[in-house]
Scaffold this motif. Structure first.
Motif, short mmCIF file in Angstrom:
data_model
loop_
_atom_site.label_atom_id
_atom_site.label_comp_id
_atom_site.label_asym_id
_atom_site.label_seq_id
_atom_site.Cartn_x
_atom_site.Cartn_y
_atom_site.Cartn_z
N ALA A 577 0.93 -1.20 0.00
CA ALA A 577 -0.01 0.01 0.16
C ALA A 577 0.91 1.13 0.00
O ALA A 577 1.74 1.43 0.82
CB ALA A 577 -0.80 -0.04 1.12
N GLY A 578 0.70 2.02 -0.96
CA GLY A 578 1.40 3.36 -0.90
C GLY A 578 3.01 3.14 -1.77
O GLY A 578 3.72 4.01 -1.57
N GLY A 579 3.08 2.02 -2.33
CA GLY A 579 4.60 1.61 -2.66
C GLY A 579 4.67 2.06 -4.02
O GLY A 579 3.79 2.96 -4.67
N LEU A 580 5.78 1.92 -4.53
CA LEU A 580 6.49 2.23 -5.94
C LEU A 580 5.42 1.72 -6.91
O LEU A 580 5.03 2.52 -7.86
CB LEU A 580 7.61 1.89 -6.17
N LEU A 581 4.90 0.60 -7.16
CA LEU A 581 4.08 0.21 -8.14
C LEU A 581 2.77 0.92 -7.82
O LEU A 581 2.07 1.39 -9.01
CB LEU A 581 3.78 -1.20 -8.15
N GLU A 582 2.04 1.18 -6.93
CA GLU A 582 0.77 1.74 -6.73
C GLU A 582 1.18 3.42 -7.33
O GLU A 582 0.12 3.93 -7.77
CB GLU A 582 0.35 1.98 -5.29
N PHE A 583 2.12 3.83 -6.86
CA PHE A 583 2.48 5.07 -7.21
C PHE A 583 2.78 5.43 -8.87
O PHE A 583 2.41 6.40 -9.31
CB PHE A 583 3.68 5.59 -6.40
N THR A 584 3.17 4.29 -9.43
CA THR A 584 3.58 4.54 -10.97
C THR A 584 2.85 3.83 -11.85
O THR A 584 2.85 4.03 -13.07
CB THR A 584 5.03 3.88 -10.94
N VAL A 585 1.97 2.94 -11.55
CA VAL A 585 0.94 2.37 -12.44
C VAL A 585 -0.69 2.30 -12.14
O VAL A 585 -1.00 2.43 -11.03
CB VAL A 585 1.42 0.72 -12.43
N TYR A 586 -1.14 2.33 -13.32
CA TYR A 586 -2.51 3.09 -13.09
C TYR A 586 -3.52 2.10 -12.32
O TYR A 586 -4.52 2.96 -11.68
CB TYR A 586 -3.30 2.99 -14.48
N SER A 588 -2.96 1.58 -9.27
CA SER A 588 -2.99 2.30 -7.99
C SER A 588 -3.30 1.21 -6.89
O SER A 588 -2.84 0.00 -6.79
CB SER A 588 -3.79 3.51 -7.94
N LYS A 589 -4.11 1.57 -5.90
CA LYS A 589 -4.31 0.74 -4.92
C LYS A 589 -5.33 -0.73 -5.09
O LYS A 589 -5.29 -1.41 -4.08
CB LYS A 589 -5.46 1.69 -3.69
N TYR A 590 -5.68 -0.59 -6.23
CA TYR A 590 -6.34 -1.92 -6.72
C TYR A 590 -5.40 -2.85 -7.66
O TYR A 590 -5.96 -3.96 -8.08
CB TYR A 590 -7.49 -1.51 -7.58
N SER A 591 -4.28 -2.80 -7.64
CA SER A 591 -3.16 -3.37 -8.34
C SER A 591 -3.41 -4.66 -7.91
O SER A 591 -3.60 -5.74 -8.69
CB SER A 591 -1.73 -2.65 -8.25
N MET A 592 -2.93 -4.84 -6.54
CA MET A 592 -3.01 -6.59 -6.42
C MET A 592 -4.17 -7.24 -6.07
O MET A 592 -4.28 -8.35 -6.38
CB MET A 592 -2.08 -6.55 -4.89
N GLU A 593 -5.23 -6.63 -5.94
CA GLU A 593 -6.49 -7.07 -5.73
C GLU A 593 -6.85 -7.42 -7.40
O GLU A 593 -7.71 -8.53 -7.43
CB GLU A 593 -7.60 -6.00 -5.45
N MET A 594 -6.33 -6.78 -8.36
CA MET A 594 -6.72 -7.07 -9.78
C MET A 594 -5.87 -8.38 -10.04
O MET A 594 -6.46 -9.19 -10.87
CB MET A 594 -6.57 -5.94 -10.56
N SER A 595 -4.55 -8.49 -9.60
CA SER A 595 -4.02 -9.59 -9.90
C SER A 595 -4.60 -10.86 -9.25
O SER A 595 -4.45 -11.99 -9.79
CB SER A 595 -2.45 -9.63 -9.49
N SER A 596 -5.20 -10.54 -8.16
CA SER A 596 -5.96 -11.70 -7.36
C SER A 596 -6.96 -12.19 -8.45
O SER A 596 -7.48 -13.42 -8.59
CB SER A 596 -6.45 -11.55 -6.19
N ALA A 597 -7.94 -11.36 -9.09
CA ALA A 597 -8.87 -11.71 -9.88
C ALA A 597 -8.30 -12.48 -10.86
O ALA A 597 -9.07 -13.39 -11.72
CB ALA A 597 -9.65 -10.27 -10.30
N ILE A 598 -7.36 -12.20 -11.61
CA ILE A 598 -6.55 -13.13 -12.66
C ILE A 598 -6.22 -14.23 -12.27
O ILE A 598 -6.38 -15.48 -13.15
CB ILE A 598 -5.57 -12.18 -13.45
#
Length: 866
Positions: A577-586, A588-598
């Motif tokens: 949360a608040g890390g570099l990937l959330e800061f730089t990729v669209y 954001s805070k839903y990044s890992m949640e979205m990868s879980s869906a995949i």
């Protein structure tokens, strides 16, 4: 039990020499002292020298592989202690800080052939033990022990450290005198699952991804636990055993920023000194998650925007001075000057001057062409999404009762004038239409993502395979959820190619939205989920269930090097949360949640390259082909090179496994192998344990295919999707990671601005300056090969097994890879293959097996090590 006997008892276990004068067996020990490896503890050498003077030395005891000791439960007889000689007077060689020590063992005939060595370290500090070699063992000659492990002071362990010789044994073949040692060593690696783990522990265990959030910092930093639920399934990660947060008992507390490098992984899984230096540069250059507010001064502009393409080029030809920062100063001040110079290769005046990405080295504008846009779907950093279009118009697999009609609105009128005279039906029939489809992946998350400052679309891109073998984009569909609710379906608009005027600017923006989608899917799914995250459970299970002398352990272990540590670092500063990937990729805070869906649709067998290509409709079975496959796009560089690598790996695995397992019954009767595979399914990928597609592990073919997939994911797939990040995406206009505005509509002020100043609108749309700088710094390090890299077809020690047939098969594997290197170079120089180089004049080398140090855009390391 020997391991629990008092030290004096152990030392005296073989005092009786029967009146015979013992022979002397000379040995050599290769290790690295802590002071050569640890920049923070340069006093270790002095304290260890004091221990030597006080008689607290490093002892070694041989263990018999032939003769059991009735007084010790018939475990192998233990010899007298021998000690490393001249610790204080043995210098450090310039080669990786290694030191070579002599050791003399009093020979006891009752030992016979030594099969293991017990080591006790009575020093103040740990050391890294590389190997032990015995010369002229009576009746047995030379015996070698591959160790590659940290040995901490003896009092840190419940049992003394034990290392087996480089013999390879299936469980039933293990000498009886060594079987209990084998079992005890595995039990030590599994741990109790209870106590808090310390840096010297060697315990491999599982946990959910419950350490991404930081709710104590505020509700906006809370994140769902990934793994262990139907809603958020996920692979398991290594257990770190930190206490829960105060705000949420289900979330594990996080380490404070200065301590992130000390996150627990088994000590042997941590980076070596050279790799750590490389990673430290990433940590400093990217600024870590608390730095961005301080780095806003980098821009020198309040609006934080690039103003032109020339402005972007300043990142490479001008450089950026980092402002003073308390945190950065604290980091830098704790790094020796020589290491700082090594990290930045600079005089310190400009810490952020980036190398010129390969995609613009030959031509500054070729990336904008439609041909290059399409070529990178076949030879870029994410060449695993494109698929054959088998029905027109494209349809959605999203549940219509939830999402309404999500089918495409692309019509034949959008396409047929660009099909070289073919109709839609004929183009489909002749396999000439392809699609890059990010629609179903993103649509369920668009409302969440677009509620932030990010503004993206779900996208479909339809392409045509031209007569010259290149792809031409025909139409891009951009879709949003219906304003009245998901159940009303998608609201979509179709854009077609244009080169000039405002229509050309709109087409460039449409391609940009697609590129942003692809960048996020690449980083979160192709790269992180399908290599880093899915491999970690195999790392853990292999160490818990397969002895170091097991042939499958020896086959797979090189492909797990550094993976647990780089994943732990990612959870600390990148995907948190608040890390570099959330800061730089669209996302954001839903990044890992979205990868879980995949991950819900992840299938282990589908990760095999031939299966993946056939599933995407890009290959068909062909009994006349040497590979048994025919590619529908002949000039598909990732697939062409990938299949060469895949079948080379498969042949090596087949040769190796067939040597140890003569038939299927041996597979079925191997308790360690069966325990390993059961744990992979039921624990490591526990949310997938009931899937019917898991191999049963009842035959040699099951083992060969499974190990080939594991090695492919950890080596070639990761290389193909990681080491091209800077060469392709280091120039942000080619692969931006965020869009911040929607497409301008006619009649709006935004459209008028697009007409009058398209360049300004373009840069107001894509990733802002600050996020761009941090994102480039991140992928610069992720794309860099360290100087201690070990590549596919190589081993870090030539004596990893004593069996000659596997060694010969491995040499042949290396020869095949060398032949593949030559073939790749020949194809890249063949003008018939336009997709291998493209308008940017950038040869496809991501699956070229070897590489030099640095950012090279080539090289397949054995493991996911960065």
């Amino acid at each position: 039990m020997l391991s629990r006997l008092p030290k004096a008892t152990v030392a005296a276990a073989s005092d009786d020499d029967g009146g015979k004068k013992p022979e002397n067996v000379k040995g050599s020990v290769s290790l690295m002292k802590k002071n050569a490896l640890d920049l923070k503890d340069l006093g270790a050498s002095f304290l260890d020298d004091v221990d030597e003077l006080l008689g607290n030395k490093v002892s070694l005891q041989l263990i018999s592989a032939e003769n059991g000791d009735a007084a010790n439960g018939f475990r192998g007889k233990v010899g007298k202690p021998a000690y490393l000689q001249n610790w204080s007077f043995t210098g450090i060689s310039p080669v990786a800080g290694e030191s070579e020590f002599s050791v003399d063992f009093d020979w006891d005939e009752e030992i016979g052939k030594p099969g293991a060595v017990l080591i006790r370290n009575y020093h103040h500090s740990e050391f890294y033990l590389k190997s032990i070699t015995l010369e002229n063992v009576p009746a047995h000659g030379r015996i070698h022990f591959v160790c590659n492990s940290w040995v901490y002071p003896d009092h840190k362990y419940e049992n003394p450290r034990l290392f087996f010789s480089n013999e390879t044994y299936l469980p039933h073949e293990m000498p009886e005198a060594l079987r209990k040692y084998r079992e005890e060593e595995l039990n030590a690696l599994r741990g109790s699952g209870k106590r808090e783990l310390q840096e010297w522990d060697r315990v491999y265990d599982y946990a959910y991804y419950n350490d991404l959030g930081d709710p104590d910092k505020g509700p906006e930093y809370a994140r769902p636990v990934l793994g262990g639920s139907a809603r958020y399934p996920y692979p398991r990660r290594g257990r770190t055993s930190r206490p829960p947060t105060n705000s949420d008992p289900n979330t594990e507390s996080r380490l404070p920023l200065p301590k992130v490098f000390d996150i627990y992984v088994p000590r042997d899984e941590r980076f070596g000194r050279l790799k750590f230096s490389d990673f430290l540069s990433y940590f400093i250059k990217s600024g870590v998650q608390s730095i961005p507010p301080e780095l806003k001064d980098i821009t020198g502009r309040k609006d934080n925007e690039f103003e032109s393409f020339e402005d972007v080029l300043d990142l490479y030809y001008g450089g950026i001075k980092i402002p003073h920062s308390t945190l950065l100063d604290n980091i830098v001040n704790n790094i020796p000057l020589e290491l700082l110079k090594q990290i930045f290769q600079t005089d310190g005046e400009q810490l952020l001057k980036f190398p010129v990405p390969e995609v613009i080295q030959e031509n500054l504008s070729a990336w904008r062409t439609d041909e290059e846009f399409a070529r990178e779907m076949l030879a870029g950093v994410n060449p695993v999404i494109i698929r054959l279009l088998e029905e027109f118009p494209p349809t959605s697999k999203l549940n219509p009762t939830i999402y309404g009609n999500q089918n495409s609105v692309i019509a034949k009128e959008h396409l047929e004038h660009n099909l070289e005279g073919l109709s839609i039906g004929k183009a489909l029939e002749t396999n000439r239409l392809f699609i890059l489809d990010h629609h179903d992946t993103l649509m369920p998350y668009l409302r969440k993502i677009n509620s932030t400052s990010t503004k993206i679309y779900a996208s479909r891109t339809v392409l045509f395979l031209r007569g010259d073998g290149t792809l031409k984009p025909l139409a891009i569909e951009l879709s949003l959820p219906h304003a009245n609710g998901d159940q009303y379906g998608a609201v979509s608009k179709v854009y077609t190619p244009a080169q000039n005027g405002v229509e050309g600017s709109i087409w460039l923006l449409a391609k940009t939205y697609v590129a942003v989608n692809d960048a996020g899917v690449h980083e979160l799914i192709t790269h992180w989920l399908k290599t880093h995250a899915t491999i970690e459970p195999f790392v853990i299970a292999t160490n818990r269930q397969l002895s170091v002398v097991h042939p499958v352990y020896k086959l797979l272990h090189p492909h797990f090097r550094d993976t647990m540590y780089i994943n732990a670092m990612a959870r600390s500063i990148l995907i948190n949360a608040g890390g570099l990937l959330e800061f730089t990729v669209y996302p954001s805070k839903y990044s890992m949640e979205m990868s879980s869906a995949i991950y819900k649709d992840w299938n282990f067998l589908d990760q095999a390259l031939p299966t993946d290509l056939k599933k995407r409709g890009l290959a068909v079975d062909d009994k006349d082909s040497p590979t048994g496959l025919r590619l529908l796009i002949e000039d598909y560089p990732y697939a062409v090179d990938g299949l060469e690598i895949w079948f080379a790996i498969e042949q090596w695995v087949r040769d190796y496994c067939s040597f140890y397992y003569k038939n299927d019954e041996m597979i079925q009767r191997d308790p360690e192998l069966q325990g390993w595979w059961k744990e992979v399914r039921e624990e490591g990928h526990g949310d997938k344990k009931d899937e019917p597609w898991w191999p049963n592990m009842k035959s040699r073919e099951d083992l060969i295919h499974s190990c080939t997939i594991i090695i492919w994911l950890a080596s070639a797939l990761h290389a193909a999707t990681n080491f091209g990040q800077y060469p392709y995406a280091g120039y942000p206009p080619n692969r931006p990671t965020i869009t911040r505005t929607f497409m301008p509509d006619k009649g709006t002020p935004e459209y008028a601005e697009l007409v009058s100043n398209p360049e300004k609108v373009y840069f107001k749309t894509i990733t802002a300056r600050l996020q761009t700088v941090i994102g480039i710094a991140l992928i610069e390090i992720l794309s860099r090969h360290s100087s201690d890299e070990v590549y596919l077809g190589q081993r870090d020690t030539p004596e990893w097994t004593s069996d000659e047939t596997p060694l010969a098969a491995f040499k042949e594997f290396g020869n095949r890879l060398s032949g593949i290197e030559e073939k790749i170079m020949q194809m890249n120089n063949d003008k018939r293959f336009k997709n291998r180089v493209g308008p940017v004049n950038m040869p496809y080398t991501l699956l070229y097996p070897t590489s030099e140090v640095g950012i090279t855009g080539r090289g397949i390391p054995n493991s996911i090590a960065i």
